[in-house]
Write an enzyme that holds these catalytic residues in place. Structure first.
Site, PDB file in Angstrom:
ATOM      1  CG  HIS A  37      -1.891  -1.052   1.337  1.00 47.68           C
ATOM      2  ND1 HIS A  37      -1.857  -2.024   2.305  1.00 47.68           N
ATOM      3  CD2 HIS A  37      -2.977  -1.332   0.572  1.00 47.68           C
ATOM      4  CE1 HIS A  37      -2.875  -2.856   2.144  1.00 47.68           C
ATOM      5  NE2 HIS A  37      -3.565  -2.465   1.096  1.00 47.68           N
ATOM      6  NE  ARG A 187      -7.965 -11.674   1.559  1.00 45.46           N
ATOM      7  CZ  ARG A 187      -9.239 -11.849   1.874  1.00 45.46           C
ATOM      8  NH1 ARG A 187      -9.574 -12.726   2.777  1.00 45.46           N
ATOM      9  NH2 ARG A 187     -10.177 -11.143   1.264  1.00 45.46           N
TER      10      ARG A 187
END
Ligand code: PAF
Length: 280
Positions: A37, A187
């Protein structure tokens, strides 16, 4: 760094910035941020006056309630990371703010959503279409940044932008990997160190299949050998392993010379579903 939770206040702020001639880059996320990100944010910062990172675990894109409940939520740590990365604006709305009523509209992305993620997670791309459209309408970015790790999501969002004439540029950024090759993913926070070591076999097997094909091996044989390698690791439960045409996402018969070949995989490691891909 400004943090907004309400749509009107964010709109007011961004309208002011736009009228001062500032360009806006959007990085949409579901939080639990990692270096993947941050690489999107760095790119947004380098290409725009204002970077906006949205953090919203979007319920409409989860077809499995347990997956939604267990999705990591780490807002405080996310805000620290974004501040350190010079993010200008964070938009972290509640579900009520984004969905005062359940949406009745549905998106259908045709063939693009009948395969792989679309086949395994019915309704997923409808939810992605809804939330991404809402974010584009609310934020009206000049550019929006997405990671190549979500290859099928990228295809769907490209189509969304074309079909609905959104006035923005999509910037697709390479997958960021751990040294082990494991693709960075929110995740991964649900994996132990041992499971992360096992998960790194995903990229190893993808790379094996890619090299086999580039070396002149048949696509079907490469696929079979790769699937066998997954089967030999008992911790994995394979969801799909597909060698596809990047433009159509349909299975590939022969290697194309123009670099639009992709191998996509989804596999469960215990209860955690991981996806990855290579393009060549
Ligand atoms: O890729 C994601 O994290 C999500 O699918 C997105 C694009 C933020 C929409 O919720």
């Amino acid at each position: 760094m400004e943090v907004f939770t309400s749509i009107p206040s964010l709109r007011f702020f961004l309208n002011q910035q736009r009228s001062n001639g500032k360009s806006i880059g959007l990085v949409p996320t579901m939080g639990a941020l990692h270096q993947g990100h941050i690489s999107l944010l760095d790119k947004a910062n380098s290409e725009n006056n204002i970077s906006v990172c949205s953090i919203f675990v979007n319920p409409t894109q989860f077809n499995n309630p347990e997956d939604l409940a267990k999705y990591p939520r780490t807002l405080e740590a996310d805000l620290d990371l974004l501040k350190a990365a010079n993010c200008s604006v964070v938009f972290a709305p509640t579900a009520e703010e984004m969905y005062p009523e359940s949406p009745v509209m549905t998106f259908n992305f045709g063939l693009l959503e009948t395969v792989m993620e679309g086949a395994s997670r019915p309704g997923h791309f409808n939810g992605v279409g809804i939330i991404v459209s809402k974010l584009f309408n609310i934020i009206q970015p000049d550019k929006a940044y997405f990671g190549q790790k979500d290859l099928q999501q990228v295809s769907v969002i490209k189509r969304l932008v074309t079909d609905l004439s959104f006035s923005l540029d999509l910037v697709i950024c390479p997958t960021v990997r751990e040294i082990s090759g494991l693709a960075m993913s929110s995740r991964n926070q649900r994996l132990s160190e041992e499971e992360k070591a096992t998960a790194s076999h995903i990229y190893r097997i993808l790379s094996f299949a890619k090299e086999k094909i580039l070396g002149g091996g048949s696509i079907e044989l490469a696929r079979r050998e790769a699937v066998d390698q997954f089967s030999a690791i008992p911790e994995f439960t394979m969801d799909y392993f597909e060698i596809v045409d990047l433009n159509t996402l349909l299975p590939l018969a022969n290697l194309k010379p123009d670099g639009t070949n992709a191998i996509c995989v989804a596999a469960f490691l215990g209860p955690v579903r991981l996806i990855d891909n290579v393009i060549f």
